[in-house]
Design an enzyme around this catalytic site. Structure first.
Site, short mmCIF file in Angstrom:
data_model
loop_
_atom_site.label_atom_id
_atom_site.label_comp_id
_atom_site.label_asym_id
_atom_site.label_seq_id
_atom_site.Cartn_x
_atom_site.Cartn_y
_atom_site.Cartn_z
N GLU A 38 -120.48 44.56 72.74
CA GLU A 38 -121.20 44.30 71.49
C GLU A 38 -122.36 45.28 71.40
O GLU A 38 -123.14 45.40 72.35
CB GLU A 38 -121.72 42.86 71.44
CG GLU A 38 -122.42 42.57 70.13
CD GLU A 38 -122.98 41.15 70.03
OE1 GLU A 38 -123.57 40.82 68.98
OE2 GLU A 38 -122.82 40.38 71.00
N ARG A 265 -118.31 37.91 87.65
CA ARG A 265 -119.44 38.84 87.58
C ARG A 265 -119.90 39.19 88.99
O ARG A 265 -119.78 38.39 89.92
CB ARG A 265 -120.63 38.18 86.86
CG ARG A 265 -120.49 38.04 85.37
CD ARG A 265 -121.76 37.43 84.80
NE ARG A 265 -121.68 37.20 83.38
CZ ARG A 265 -122.01 38.09 82.46
NH1 ARG A 265 -122.44 39.29 82.84
NH2 ARG A 265 -121.92 37.82 81.18
N LYS A 275 -128.81 40.65 78.48
CA LYS A 275 -129.29 41.53 77.42
C LYS A 275 -130.53 40.96 76.74
O LYS A 275 -131.45 41.68 76.37
CB LYS A 275 -128.20 41.76 76.38
CG LYS A 275 -127.19 42.83 76.74
CD LYS A 275 -126.28 43.08 75.54
CE LYS A 275 -125.22 44.11 75.84
NZ LYS A 275 -124.31 44.30 74.69
#
Length: 562
Positions: A38, A265, A275
């Site tokens: 994104e 992760r 983020k």
């Protein structure tokens, strides 16, 4: 480049899944992967692992890989981030087959939503977000139907058209899929697939007033692009059921059906990769920007002097797994240290200078001595470094008194100056506060390195780096350390901001040898005995600026064990 990257790939469970699919008859020429960020921030090390996974699979199986921007939220997305993502992926050494955007498919997504409404599988809901959340129930209790769940398709179509035309304010209506309000998977309880956002989009402008939610856009975009394996992190495992339900509504069995699979992760110690939190560090000026060398962003690492080879090696070393774990940042530092050792030229620089005066060296005389650039590179090359009567050495490299275990310069003791002569400390000069301002030494003129004399063969235990005072170039050195003082700053009971390392940046005036006068932004060198440094983009013809990339040793391991 391709062969090098292929060699870096190692077997993992994702590759085993692909091998099983191929063995079951899936055509190899139908394999296609994607990296779908994104564009609402800069890429970080977590993204680097995903990039290396997807593009690495493309290289391994000679399959195309798309770069797709998941641009469905215009309130947070900017062209700046699109440009930065492109730059980072290319810098890591990868090339994508097609550059795609979720916004490319806004019309198809809208048309499919209309189809769901006509089939009675979607409805417009006027409840507030709080009411919808309450009405969904809990993981252990079923939800209750929305009062708008059984509105007629005709009324829903009319309202959805008006939503698209911008007739309503943000938050007034949403479009929900009609699935199962009693599903044990909360995501299946009539999820929202469209919301009203009267915001200008960085690509489509003001054309749309409704935007698809991630779950609706993502799987359908995979399908439109004919992605064979949609790989995402483990938090999307509960979303897989919804991903498949949405595909069921549009799937044509003559086409490839994407398969979502999840991997864990890899969290990095002493940093954060959220983020939202990284943006907070930027907007509240805890760091100088997204590319601050203390940031875990790819652009920050690049500016600090990390190499794409080191980051790819790090991603390959930590691998792909099904369980999350915490990776010590020292492993990342090891990877860049190992890579730069093979590439970076050795030079001399002094960060905390004290002057050495060689009293028996002729005043006004200077010599240009041979110094090797990098002993790891064959054939070895050399540069010239100037030597004169007055030199700078590191203040820590001298003590007036020291025990036998101290092998650097001390009064009455000898050391070799790198590529030069053996000197002996005779006396010191101090200022009114008792600080040493000069060290007076003598030198053995027969001891020059490489001269072949008996004196040049004489062994002394210490060797120091130095620069000639008359020839030294003044430079700014930015000494970076870990941004946080604890391994997991975002898992503390209080704010992660309370654990910012106050010593994460120190700026000092350095003196460097004249061979660095023409250094360009991005050049990386080893300051002998000090560490690896990269020339910062702030450098100008009038002022050199160096960023410390990494030390020569893992000093944090020593601190941790004290």
């Amino acid at each position: 480049m391709s062969e090098e990257l292929k060699e870096q790939r190692s077997n993992n469970f994702i590759e085993n899944i692909i091998e099983e699919d191929l063995a079951a008859g899936f055509p190899a020429n139908a394999l296609r992967f994607r990296f779908p960020p994104e564009p609402n921030g800069y890429l970080h090390l977590g993204h680097a692992s995903s990039i290396c996974l997807n593009f690495g699979l493309g290289l391994r199986y000679n399959a195309p890989v798309n770069l797709r921007f998941d641009d469905t939220n215009p309130s947070k997305e900017e062209q700046e981030y699109v440009d930065a993502i492109r730059r980072d992926v290319e810098w890591l050494g990868f090339k994508w087959d097609k550059e795609c955007y979720a916004s490319d498919y806004f019309q198809e997504l809208y048309d499919w939503a209309v189809m769901l409404i006509k089939q009675g599988k979607a409805y417009v809901d006027k409840q507030t977000s709080e009411e919808i959340a309450a009405q969904k129930g809990t993981p252990t209790t079923a939800g209750t139907d929305s009062p708008y769940r059984n509105t007629s398709p005709e009324e829903n179509l009319a309202l959805f058209e008006r939503m698209k035309n911008g007739e309503f304010e943000n938050g007034t209506y949403v479009l929900r899929a009609k699935i199962d309000m009693a599903s044990p998977n909360m995501l299946m309880r009539d999820p929202i697939i469209y919301r009203i956002m009267n915001a200008s989009h960085h690509r489509t402008g003001d054309k749309w007033h409704i935007y698809p939610m991630y779950d609706w856009a993502h799987g359908e975009s995979d399908y439109l692009e004919q992605i064979s394996h949609s790989l995402c992190t483990l938090e999307f495992l509960p979303h897989r059921e919804l991903y498949d339900w949405f595909l069921d509504q549009v799937y044509d069995n003559s086409r490839t059906r994407p398969k979502q699979r999840e991997f864990a992760r890899r969290n990095l110690s002493h940093t954060i990769v959220s983020k939202r939190k990284l943006l907070q560090l930027v907007t509240e000026n805890y760091v100088a920007g997204w590319d601050d060398p203390r940031m875990p962003t790819i652009s920050g690492l690049r500016r600090r002097g990390y190499t794409p080879e080191a980051i790819r090696k790090f991603a390959d070393t930590i691998g792909i797994a099904k369980r999350e774990n915490l990776i010590d940042v020292s492993l990342l530092e090891f990877c860049v240290r190992e890579d730069l050792n093979k590439k970076a030229n050795r030079v001399m620089a002094v960060l905390d200078p004290v002057k050495v005066v060689i009293t028996n060296y002729p005043e006004g005389q200077e010599e240009w001595l041979d110094a090797e650039n990098n002993p790891e590179v064959t054939p070895m090359t050399f540069r010239k470094v100037p030597f004169s009567r007055e030199l700078y050495i590191e203040r820590d490299d001298f003590r007036e008194e020291a025990d036998k275990k101290y092998f650097r310069l001390k009064l009455g003791g000898e050391v070799r100056l790198k590529n030069a002569y053996i000197i002996k400390a005779e006396s010191v000069v101090k200022d009114a506060q008792g600080n040493i301002t000069e060290i007076h030494c003598t030198y053995d003129p027969e001891s020059r390195s490489g001269s072949g004399t008996e004196a040049s063969m004489r062994k002394v235990k210490g060797t120091l780096h130095w620069v000639s005072v008359a020839h030294a170039i003044e430079a700014e050195a930015r000494l970076y350390d870990r941004l946080f003082t604890v391994p997991e700053p975002d898992r503390q009971e209080d704010s992660f901001l309370n654990y910012i390392n106050p010593d994460s940046l120190k700026v000092v005036t350095a003196y460097v040898e004249p061979s660095l006068k023409t250094a360009q932004a991005g050049d990386t060198v080893q300051f002998q005995r000090l560490g690896y440094f990269s020339v910062d983009p702030d450098t100008t013809p009038e002022k050199l600026v160096f960023n410390k990339t990494v030390g020569l040793k893992d000093t944090w391991e020593k601190i941790k064990n004290e």
